[in-house]
Design a protein around this motif. Sequence first.
Motif: not given
Length: 323
Positions: A44, A67-68, A70
């Motif tokens: 990501s 972006a996700d 994490r």
Amino acid sequence: MTRDPGEELAAVALALPEATGSRRVAWAALPREVTARIERLLGSPVVTAISQPGGFSEGLAARVLLADGRRAFVKAAGSSTAPAVADFHRREIAVSRRLPGRAPVPRLLDAYDDGTWVALVFEEIPGRLPAQPWRPEELDRALSAVTEMANVLTPSPVEAAVLGRPRLGGWSALAEDTAAWAKVAELSPWAARRIDRLVGLEENASLDGRTLLHGDLYPFNIMLTADRVFVVDWPHAWVGPRHCDVVTLLSSASLSGVDPQPIAESHPLTRDLDRGRLDEVLALHAGFLLRAATSAGPAADRNLVAMMTALGLSSLRWLSRRL
């Protein structure tokens, strides 16, 4: 009037320097092909990267938000600008991949090495460095973690061929280096008058053992969470006696005004230790640090030199009182 044998050392400012390494590299300063490769490892894009204090390695050391959603911790160094650090990263990859899940260490998620840039991706530890000066309860937690670590890492899960030599010893070399020895003598007249004793401790030291040791156990390599203690940065690991890491940590704790001797007398890794074995580790530890600090050239990180000097003198002060 009886003179405290550590009095001469006390004339030097023995305190943990506030500054850490001054040569960290920001995420935005990395070559784009390197950040793209790291993002592929992470799976990501990186939205935010915050450079971390503590420690002295050149290169990137940052907590990243993806972006996700994490998070991870990323280290990276380039062989062209920081060849020693890049090599340390290569060794840390090899060591980290072999550390058991029960060890109090962050998990290595992935890594890459393109021959020039080396990067490591770890799980993020949602914690912080110990307060300095040490708070008693935090020091107790760290000392308990060292015992746990020694139990888990005996026998060593990492074969010797992967590891470097222990970063210990330096008195013999200092005795032959006129310029460096003059600096040591200025810092510690006590050591200058006892060079033969220090060289003897170094030459007769026994470092036989079966425990994987961290080899660089100072407050800036410890992370505290609400309920756990993690030990980070493992490029200097070596196999030896179970007590070495706790002696290193206790010698640095003396910079906080902590008397390490009563703790050593009660800690499970040192309380039954032959007196001479502890003296040897202190001599070896101080010798390495002061040899490195006094031999550093003008291009060396001055914060690192100050830290090595303070840590070396703290070991000498403890040793002087024991002798």
